[in-house]
Design a protein around this motif. Structure first.
Motif, PDB file in Angstrom:
ATOM      1  N   ARG A  22       6.068   9.367  -4.136  1.00  0.00           N
ATOM      2  CA  ARG A  22       5.514  10.515  -3.465  1.00  0.00           C
ATOM      3  C   ARG A  22       4.189  10.625  -2.857  1.00  0.00           C
ATOM      4  NH1 ARG A  22       4.974  13.012  -8.275  1.00  0.00           N
ATOM      5  NH2 ARG A  22       7.367  13.632  -8.474  1.00  0.00           N
ATOM      6  N   ALA A  23       3.551   9.855  -3.347  1.00  0.00           N
ATOM      7  CA  ALA A  23       2.094   9.642  -2.749  1.00  0.00           C
ATOM      8  C   ALA A  23       1.976   8.982  -1.339  1.00  0.00           C
ATOM      9  CB  ALA A  23       0.952   8.866  -3.673  1.00  0.00           C
ATOM     10  N   PHE A  24       3.200   8.199  -1.214  1.00  0.00           N
ATOM     11  CA  PHE A  24       3.254   7.605   0.142  1.00  0.00           C
ATOM     12  C   PHE A  24       4.392   8.206   0.983  1.00  0.00           C
ATOM     13  CE2 PHE A  24       0.848   4.263  -1.827  1.00  0.00           C
ATOM     14  CZ  PHE A  24       0.148   3.444  -0.972  1.00  0.00           C
ATOM     15  N   GLY A  25       4.451   9.598   0.898  1.00  0.00           N
ATOM     16  CA  GLY A  25       5.084  10.391   1.603  1.00  0.00           C
ATOM     17  C   GLY A  25       6.290  10.931   1.050  1.00  0.00           C
ATOM     18  N   GLY A  26       6.981  10.195   0.088  1.00  0.00           N
ATOM     19  CA  GLY A  26       8.048  10.906  -0.541  1.00  0.00           C
ATOM     20  C   GLY A  26       9.468  10.339  -0.185  1.00  0.00           C
ATOM     21  N   ALA A  27       9.314   9.535   0.873  1.00  0.00           N
ATOM     22  CA  ALA A  27      10.693   8.774   1.243  1.00  0.00           C
ATOM     23  C   ALA A  27      11.153   7.601  -0.080  1.00  0.00           C
ATOM     24  CB  ALA A  27      10.503   7.971   2.632  1.00  0.00           C
ATOM     25  N   GLY A  57      -1.103   9.158 -11.392  1.00  0.00           N
ATOM     26  CA  GLY A  57      -1.777   7.888 -10.829  1.00  0.00           C
ATOM     27  C   GLY A  57      -1.069   6.587 -11.204  1.00  0.00           C
ATOM     28  N   THR A  58      -1.022   5.608 -10.234  1.00  0.00           N
ATOM     29  CA  THR A  58      -0.542   4.468 -10.461  1.00  0.00           C
ATOM     30  C   THR A  58      -1.361   3.238  -9.933  1.00  0.00           C
ATOM     31  OG1 THR A  58       0.510   4.474  -8.442  1.00  0.00           O
ATOM     32  CG2 THR A  58       1.758   5.576 -10.184  1.00  0.00           C
ATOM     33  N   ALA A  59      -1.506   2.220 -10.473  1.00  0.00           N
ATOM     34  CA  ALA A  59      -2.262   0.920 -10.077  1.00  0.00           C
ATOM     35  C   ALA A  59      -1.537  -0.282 -10.582  1.00  0.00           C
ATOM     36  CB  ALA A  59      -3.692   1.085 -10.225  1.00  0.00           C
ATOM     37  N   GLY A  60      -1.426  -1.272  -9.804  1.00  0.00           N
ATOM     38  CA  GLY A  60      -0.773  -2.666 -10.475  1.00  0.00           C
ATOM     39  C   GLY A  60      -1.505  -3.628  -9.784  1.00  0.00           C
ATOM     40  N   ALA A  61      -1.079  -4.911 -10.462  1.00  0.00           N
ATOM     41  CA  ALA A  61      -1.644  -5.957  -9.960  1.00  0.00           C
ATOM     42  C   ALA A  61      -0.744  -7.323 -10.303  1.00  0.00           C
ATOM     43  CB  ALA A  61      -3.127  -6.364 -10.946  1.00  0.00           C
ATOM     44  N   TYR A  62      -0.504  -7.900  -9.304  1.00  0.00           N
ATOM     45  CA  TYR A  62       0.567  -8.961  -9.410  1.00  0.00           C
ATOM     46  C   TYR A  62      -0.368 -10.121  -9.861  1.00  0.00           C
ATOM     47  CZ  TYR A  62       4.385  -6.367  -7.126  1.00  0.00           C
ATOM     48  OH  TYR A  62       5.060  -5.336  -6.720  1.00  0.00           O
ATOM     49  N   ALA A  81       0.214  -0.890  -5.348  1.00  0.00           N
ATOM     50  CA  ALA A  81       0.930   0.223  -5.766  1.00  0.00           C
ATOM     51  C   ALA A  81      -0.274   1.175  -6.462  1.00  0.00           C
ATOM     52  CB  ALA A  81       1.673   0.041  -7.264  1.00  0.00           C
ATOM     53  N   VAL A  82      -1.107   1.517  -5.610  1.00  0.00           N
ATOM     54  CA  VAL A  82      -2.338   2.307  -6.209  1.00  0.00           C
ATOM     55  C   VAL A  82      -2.041   3.839  -5.439  1.00  0.00           C
ATOM     56  CG1 VAL A  82      -4.780   2.765  -5.940  1.00  0.00           C
ATOM     57  CG2 VAL A  82      -3.990   0.374  -6.005  1.00  0.00           C
ATOM     58  N   SER A  83      -2.206   4.769  -6.113  1.00  0.00           N
ATOM     59  CA  SER A  83      -1.877   6.087  -5.843  1.00  0.00           C
ATOM     60  C   SER A  83      -2.343   7.130  -6.754  1.00  0.00           C
ATOM     61  CB  SER A  83      -0.329   6.409  -5.582  1.00  0.00           C
ATOM     62  OG  SER A  83       0.302   6.504  -6.783  1.00  0.00           O
ATOM     63  N   LEU A 115      -6.154  -7.264  -1.990  1.00  0.00           N
ATOM     64  CA  LEU A 115      -5.129  -5.830  -1.386  1.00  0.00           C
ATOM     65  C   LEU A 115      -4.900  -5.869   0.125  1.00  0.00           C
ATOM     66  CD1 LEU A 115      -7.125  -3.283  -0.704  1.00  0.00           C
ATOM     67  CD2 LEU A 115      -7.524  -3.228  -2.835  1.00  0.00           C
ATOM     68  N   THR A 116      -4.032  -4.960   0.257  1.00  0.00           N
ATOM     69  CA  THR A 116      -3.816  -4.513   1.571  1.00  0.00           C
ATOM     70  C   THR A 116      -3.910  -2.988   1.576  1.00  0.00           C
ATOM     71  OG1 THR A 116      -1.420  -4.229   1.508  1.00  0.00           O
ATOM     72  CG2 THR A 116      -2.149  -6.278   2.525  1.00  0.00           C
ATOM     73  N   ALA A 117      -4.800  -2.573   2.347  1.00  0.00           N
ATOM     74  CA  ALA A 117      -5.133  -1.232   2.434  1.00  0.00           C
ATOM     75  C   ALA A 117      -4.439  -0.237   3.075  1.00  0.00           C
ATOM     76  CB  ALA A 117      -6.699  -0.909   2.718  1.00  0.00           C
ATOM     77  N   SER A 118      -3.755   1.105   2.423  1.00  0.00           N
ATOM     78  CA  SER A 118      -3.034   2.005   3.403  1.00  0.00           C
ATOM     79  C   SER A 118      -4.381   2.527   4.398  1.00  0.00           C
ATOM     80  CB  SER A 118      -2.418   2.794   2.484  1.00  0.00           C
ATOM     81  OG  SER A 118      -3.299   3.489   1.531  1.00  0.00           O
ATOM     82  N   GLU A 119      -5.323   2.744   3.802  1.00  0.00           N
ATOM     83  CA  GLU A 119      -6.345   3.616   4.412  1.00  0.00           C
ATOM     84  C   GLU A 119      -7.770   2.602   4.111  1.00  0.00           C
ATOM     85  OE1 GLU A 119      -6.339   7.796   4.153  1.00  0.00           O
ATOM     86  OE2 GLU A 119      -5.267   7.439   2.319  1.00  0.00           O
ATOM     87  N   PRO A 120      -7.995   2.000   5.421  1.00  0.00           N
ATOM     88  CA  PRO A 120      -9.284   0.938   5.177  1.00  0.00           C
ATOM     89  C   PRO A 120     -10.664   1.482   4.514  1.00  0.00           C
ATOM     90  CG  PRO A 120      -8.142   0.982   7.235  1.00  0.00           C
ATOM     91  CD  PRO A 120      -7.462   2.127   6.706  1.00  0.00           C
ATOM     92  N   ALA A 121     -10.798   3.012   4.640  1.00  0.00           N
ATOM     93  CA  ALA A 121     -12.034   3.556   4.252  1.00  0.00           C
ATOM     94  C   ALA A 121     -12.295   3.477   2.909  1.00  0.00           C
ATOM     95  CB  ALA A 121     -12.246   4.755   4.999  1.00  0.00           C
TER      96      ALA A 121
END
Length: 411
Positions: A22-27, A57-62, A81-83, A115-121
């Motif tokens: 849902r946090a990434f648009g709901g698809a 809220g979610t967050a993970g670490a492989y 999976a950070v949201s 990590l890879t950032a969905s939003e760099p800021a």
């Protein structure tokens, strides 16, 4: 609001993952992708924020091992999976999860988080620095020619089933990973992500295809791709969409690109997430018609400064005292004496009584860690402060590497 932050329980994965989607648009993810991500989830390394029965809220670490300059595979937390639910923003929940996660990573004895950032800021304030870049290409293959190296004609390229070819492709990937900082050494089952092939992934293109490059029966390279057909009144103008390509020598590398450029009924090739020092750019007749674009990719966070700096190799000898600012992980803050030779040995110890040569934050240290960002550039931007004249040039030379760091796949 009262919320509970806790380690993810296996029975809670579905609502936890739904919060993330849902946090990434709901698809919704394709069933095959969803099943793989569920299988790859390390529950004791994932956390969720719960408001009553709702996950907010979610967050993970492989548990990754990341190649660093010198070829060592260093334990690293692959943050994912950070949201935070849209209904619960601006309440400090992201900061709460980042605080818990970095404390956990430190307790696991992993000196790096990436990590890879969905939003760099977002992640700079938590000490993550932009350490690698990726290049995307849109090549006009109808007009761009290739100048091929000797031996290309000796390489056989043949079609094969992508799933059946996985062992051979993984062997090539593993040999390449040692040479390229920023590359994860893939853990078991991660190779399955490379052949996920759903209708959503295809987006109107063909099923995933695979070719192997061989010489004398030995697999020396591979490429996976799709073909997206298209036509106009002038005829066919399909597109080859490259997913992955790796090769162990120049001839095999060139043979794979020659094959991709020559696929029938196509006139363009799209390739995303390639290294910025992609050798293809030295083979093409017209770099402008490759329409290259570069953007940020992997972000690096030094969780334990001393251990992280000792884990990598240095290109030239260095003897420097770094004064590191790290408000979010205060155990890193202070002066560190880094001594390294060009043969692989390095020592990084606290030096509170020594005068600093450079002053910087842990964010800049993370950006420069893999060798793709120079201290000279950071100093020119005012992000690194030189105290001892000449220290910036010395450290820039030592931290640089002979290949650009690269993250070959997302996570």
């Amino acid at each position: 609001m009262t919320s509970e932050l806790r380690v993810l329980r296996p029975a809670e994965w579905d609502p936890w993952f739904a919060c993330l989607e849902r946090a990434f648009g709901g698809a919704l993810s394709a069933p095959e992708s969803r099943a793989l991500w569920r299988e790859l989830t390390e529950h004791d390394r994932n956390i969720g924020l719960w408001d009553g029965e709702a996950c907010v809220g979610t967050a993970g670490a492989y548990s990754f091992r990341l190649t660093v300059p010198g070829g060592a595979a260093v334990p690293a937390a692959g943050v994912t999976a950070v949201s935070v639910a849209g209904t619960h923003r601006r309440r400090g929940l992201l900061r709460t999860m980042m605080r818990r996660q970095l404390d956990d990573v430190r307790s696991w004895g992993e000196p790096l988080a990436v990590l890879t950032a969905s939003e760099p800021a977002i992640y700079g304030r938590f000490g993550y620095g932009s350490a690698t870049r990726a290049m995307s290409l849109d090549v006009d293959t109808a007009r761009v020619q290739l100048e091929l190296p000797p031996g290309t004609d000796e390489v056989r390229v043949r079609y094969t089933d992508p799933v059946a070819a996985l062992p051979a492709c993984e062997e090539v990937y593993g040999r390449l990973a040692v040479e390229r900082p920023g590359t994860p050494v893939r853990q078991p089952k991660w190779e399955q992500a490379a052949v996920i092939d759903t209708e959503k992934d295809r987006a109107g293109a063909s099923p995933l295809q695979c070719v192997l490059a061989e010489r004398d029966g030995e697999v020396l390279g591979y490429a996976t791709f799709r073909v997206r057909p298209d036509w106009d009144r002038a005829g066919p103008k399909g597109t080859v969409a490259l997913r992955d390509l790796g090769a162990l020598d120049a001839a095999s590398y060139a043979a794979l690109w020659r094959f991709l450029f020559g696929i029938d009924l196509t006139s363009s090739l799209e390739a995303g997430g390639r290294p910025v020092d992609e050798p293809l750019m030295h083979l093409v007749s017209d770099v402008r018609r490759c329409r290259a674009r570069v953007q940020d990719s992997l972000y690096v966070r030094l969780v334990e400064v001393g251990a992280a700096l000792e884990a990598r190799a240095y290109r030239t000898p260095v003897d420097v005292v770094l004064e590191v600012e790290d408000a979010f992980c205060p155990w890193n803050a202070g002066r560190w004496h880094l001594v390294a030779d060009a043969k692989g040995g390095a020592s990084c110890r606290r030096a509170p009584d020594r005068a600093p040569d450079l002053e910087l934050s842990v964010r800049e240290l993370g950006a420069a860690y893999l060798g793709g960002v120079s201290f000279t550039s950071l100093a020119a931007a005012g992000r690194v402060r030189e105290v001892r004249p000449g220290a910036v040039a010395e450290v820039s030379s030592a931290f640089s590497w002979h290949v650009e760091p690269w993250l070959p796949h997302s996570f």
